[in-house]
Design a protein around this motif. Structure first.
Motif, short mmCIF file in Angstrom:
data_model
loop_
_atom_site.label_atom_id
_atom_site.label_comp_id
_atom_site.label_asym_id
_atom_site.label_seq_id
_atom_site.Cartn_x
_atom_site.Cartn_y
_atom_site.Cartn_z
N SER A 39 1.27 3.25 6.47
CA SER A 39 0.57 3.20 5.19
C SER A 39 1.29 2.25 4.22
O SER A 39 0.64 1.55 3.45
CB SER A 39 0.42 4.59 4.58
N PHE A 42 0.33 -1.35 5.33
CA PHE A 42 -1.07 -1.66 5.00
C PHE A 42 -1.28 -1.75 3.50
O PHE A 42 -2.07 -2.57 3.03
CB PHE A 42 -2.02 -0.65 5.64
N GLU A 43 -0.58 -0.93 2.73
CA GLU A 43 -0.69 -0.99 1.27
C GLU A 43 -0.21 -2.35 0.77
O GLU A 43 -0.86 -2.98 -0.07
CB GLU A 43 0.16 0.13 0.65
N LYS A 45 0.15 -5.19 2.64
CA LYS A 45 -0.63 -6.29 3.23
C LYS A 45 -2.02 -6.42 2.62
O LYS A 45 -2.63 -7.48 2.71
CB LYS A 45 -0.75 -6.09 4.75
N ARG A 46 -2.52 -5.35 2.02
CA ARG A 46 -3.86 -5.38 1.43
C ARG A 46 -3.95 -6.43 0.33
O ARG A 46 -5.00 -7.00 0.09
CB ARG A 46 -4.17 -4.00 0.87
N ARG A 47 -2.85 -6.70 -0.30
CA ARG A 47 -2.80 -7.71 -1.36
C ARG A 47 -2.60 -9.09 -0.75
O ARG A 47 -2.01 -9.22 0.31
CB ARG A 47 -1.66 -7.40 -2.31
N ASP A 48 -3.07 -10.10 -1.45
CA ASP A 48 -2.88 -11.47 -0.95
C ASP A 48 -1.42 -11.90 -1.05
O ASP A 48 -0.90 -12.57 -0.18
CB ASP A 48 -3.76 -12.46 -1.72
#
Length: 148
Positions: A39, A42-43, A45-48
């Motif tokens: 988590s 992914f948290e 990596k969700r941002r550019d």
């Protein structure tokens, strides 16, 4: 553990493509503390890009993951574990490597790297244009005729 088994495990964890298809562990224990690794990755990596306030957190996480990787690799290298335990450690090391790969790819590239990437893309587009303009086929060879 037999020597050939130990060498096989070490080769597996040090293989360049070992992380292809590997999953990031849902949770991992680092220095006795459970971390929800999947988590977290992914948290982030969700941002550019990684926001300035998060960079220290990401760098700390990468340092801790590298330390944990070494701590898990050492018993295999020193032949201090059974083959079954070595298998478990190898799988966890590959999961850690997968998480590190994901975290390493974050952030804005430095201007020099971005400029080189842009230049390579421009050159590729230019070469594609020239091939079409000169009547070259897609395979890169001459078509035998000049198109006017």
């Amino acid at each position: 553990m037999k020597e050939y088994e130990r060498k096989g495990l070490l080769e597996r964890v040090n293989r360049e493509a070992a992380t292809v298809g590997a999953d990031i562990p849902e949770e991992i224990e680092i220095q006795g503390e459970p971390i929800e690794l999947r988590s977290f990755v992914f948290e982030i990596k969700r941002r550019d890009t990684v926001p300035p306030g998060e960079r220290d957190r990401v760098e700390r996480a990468k340092r801790n993951l590298r330390r944990e990787r070494l701590a898990r690799l050492e018993p295999i290298e020193e032949n201090e574990v059974s083959y079954d335990r070595g298998e478990e450690l190898a799988a966890s090391i590959i999961g850690i490597d997968r998480a590190l790969d994901a975290l390493e790819g974050l952030g804005a590239p430095d201007p020099e790297t971005e400029a080189k990437r842009q230049e390579a893309a421009d050159q590729k587009r230019w070469m594609s244009f020239l091939k079409k303009a000169l009547g070259r086929d897609d395979a890169g060879g001459a078509s035998g005729r000049t198109r006017f």
